[in-house]
Scaffold this motif. Structure first.
Motif, PDB file in Angstrom:
ATOM      1  N   UNK A  31       0.832  -1.204   0.000  1.00 25.82           N
ATOM      2  CA  UNK A  31       0.000   0.000   0.000  1.00 25.82           C
ATOM      3  C   UNK A  31       0.864   1.251   0.000  1.00 25.82           C
ATOM      4  N   UNK A  32       2.077   1.129  -0.524  1.00 30.23           N
ATOM      5  CA  UNK A  32       3.025   2.233  -0.539  1.00 30.23           C
ATOM      6  C   UNK A  32       2.732   3.136  -1.739  1.00 30.23           C
ATOM      7  N   UNK A  33       2.291   4.369  -1.485  1.00 28.67           N
ATOM      8  CA  UNK A  33       2.013   5.299  -2.585  1.00 28.67           C
ATOM      9  C   UNK A  33       3.223   6.171  -2.900  1.00 28.67           C
ATOM     10  N   UNK A  34       4.185   6.249  -2.000  1.00 26.88           N
ATOM     11  CA  UNK A  34       5.391   7.036  -2.248  1.00 26.88           C
ATOM     12  C   UNK A  34       6.363   6.293  -3.155  1.00 26.88           C
ATOM     13  N   UNK A  35       6.441   4.995  -2.985  1.00 29.81           N
ATOM     14  CA  UNK A  35       7.291   4.127  -3.808  1.00 29.81           C
ATOM     15  C   UNK A  35       6.470   2.885  -4.145  1.00 29.81           C
ATOM     16  N   UNK A  36       5.633   2.958  -5.169  1.00 32.19           N
ATOM     17  CA  UNK A  36       4.706   1.860  -5.464  1.00 32.19           C
ATOM     18  C   UNK A  36       5.421   0.516  -5.648  1.00 32.19           C
ATOM     19  N   UNK A  37       4.826  -0.504  -5.090  1.00 23.73           N
ATOM     20  CA  UNK A  37       5.416  -1.842  -5.089  1.00 23.73           C
ATOM     21  C   UNK A  37       5.835  -2.299  -6.482  1.00 23.73           C
ATOM     22  N   UNK A  38       4.930  -2.198  -7.460  1.00 25.09           N
ATOM     23  CA  UNK A  38       5.221  -2.722  -8.791  1.00 25.09           C
ATOM     24  C   UNK A  38       6.295  -1.893  -9.497  1.00 25.09           C
ATOM     25  N   UNK A  39       6.266  -0.582  -9.314  1.00 21.67           N
ATOM     26  CA  UNK A  39       7.226   0.297  -9.980  1.00 21.67           C
ATOM     27  C   UNK A  39       8.611   0.198  -9.349  1.00 21.67           C
ATOM     28  N   UNK A  40       8.661  -0.033  -8.058  1.00 18.29           N
ATOM     29  CA  UNK A  40       9.937   0.016  -7.344  1.00 18.29           C
ATOM     30  C   UNK A  40      10.449  -1.373  -6.961  1.00 18.29           C
ATOM     31  N   UNK A  41       9.862  -1.993  -5.964  1.00 22.89           N
ATOM     32  CA  UNK A  41      10.412  -3.246  -5.451  1.00 22.89           C
ATOM     33  C   UNK A  41      10.406  -4.361  -6.486  1.00 22.89           C
TER      34      UNK A  41
END
Length: 276
Positions: A226-236
């Motif tokens: 639920x991370x909106x600052x570093x979205x899971x799919x885009x980042x991790x």
């Protein structure tokens, strides 16, 4: 208070707690080493040596006009690592600290580092581009920096709820007390405006895909879905795809501030990883 001097003369503050295998805890973009309130005492009390630097421009470090790009930040970290003569260290990069860690490894190698942990990391590349079509709209950078310049306390207070509570969060929906939320807000404001703006520019615009691709260390990737600052799919997810054998430990329902909201679980993960 302990300080190390960077190549350009900037004095960088750090804390050095405990004994044992070193763990270097790199903080989120506009935070300082105090953000590790729930992690550092836990780890230092269980046989690890915790090194907590204040990034230039923030906390108790000097606040120069320049030097907020990843190359300079990585060189700052190298100055600290060399000064303390660290060996077999675990780098823990939180959010922007993840970018700092991977650029350090790309520029200075892994002779002093044995393991890498990326927690809510903003790697590998946030900005929208032809080869990164799902990235953040470039207009967001100007919107954010303009909001900082106009009324930074208001801007910071407005992002506290989604920081802890994810999409659609309100001021009352995160799982931390108002006092703790205020303490975090105070940290985010405890840096120069210039540093905050330029760090945000670096965070959004610098491409770390090649840096991540070169990582050859055991890597722990922890992220909230639920991370909106570093979205899971885009980042991790994309970071893990660039690292051989990379996998993501997903915290369900966790937003960007899981160092507070999921502190017990994160502490256990870091202790097991750094102590192996």
């Amino acid at each position: 208070m302990p300080f190390v001097t960077a190549k350009d003369g900037t004095r960088l503050h750090y804390e050095d707690w405990g004994t044992g295998r070193p763990v270097v805890l790199l903080c989120s973009a506009t935070m300082n080493s105090r953000m590790w309130e729930f992690q550092a005492p836990y780890l230092a009390g269980r046989g690890l040596r915790c090194i907590l630097p204040d990034r230039r421009g923030f906390g108790r470090s000097d606040r120069p006009w320049n030097g907020y790009d990843y190359d300079t930040l990585a060189d700052d970290l190298a100055s600290l690592m060399g000064h303390l003569e660290l060996r077999d260290a675990t780098l823990v990069g939180y959010a922007m600290g993840g970018g700092e860690a991977v650029r350090y490894l790309a520029r200075h190698g892994s002779d002093q580092v044995a393991r890498l942990a990326l927690v809510c990391s903003t790697t590998p590349y946030l900005l929208r581009a032809q080869d990164n079509p799902d990235g953040v709209d470039p207009a967001v950078l100007e919107q954010v920096t303009a909001a900082m310049a106009a009324d930074r306390p208001r801007y910071v207070s407005e992002i506290v709820a989604p920081f802890f509570g994810g999409p659609g969060a309100t001021a009352d929906s995160h799982t931390v007390s108002p006092q703790l939320a205020g303490w975090i807000t105070g940290q985010a404001l405890d840096g120069s405006l210039r540093a905050s703006v330029e760090i945000t520019r670096t965070l959004l615009t610098e491409d770390l895909r090649e840096d991540v691709r070169g990582i050859g260390l055991p890597t722990l990737i922890v992220h909230g879905d639920a991370d909106v600052s570093a979205p899971l799919e885009l980042c991790a997810r994309r970071t893990a795809a660039l690292i051989p054998g990379g996998e993501v430990v997903v915290y369900e329902g966790a937003a960007h501030g899981l160092f507070v909201t999921h502190a017990d679980r994160l502490n256990a993960e870091l202790l097991a990883f750094a102590g192996q």
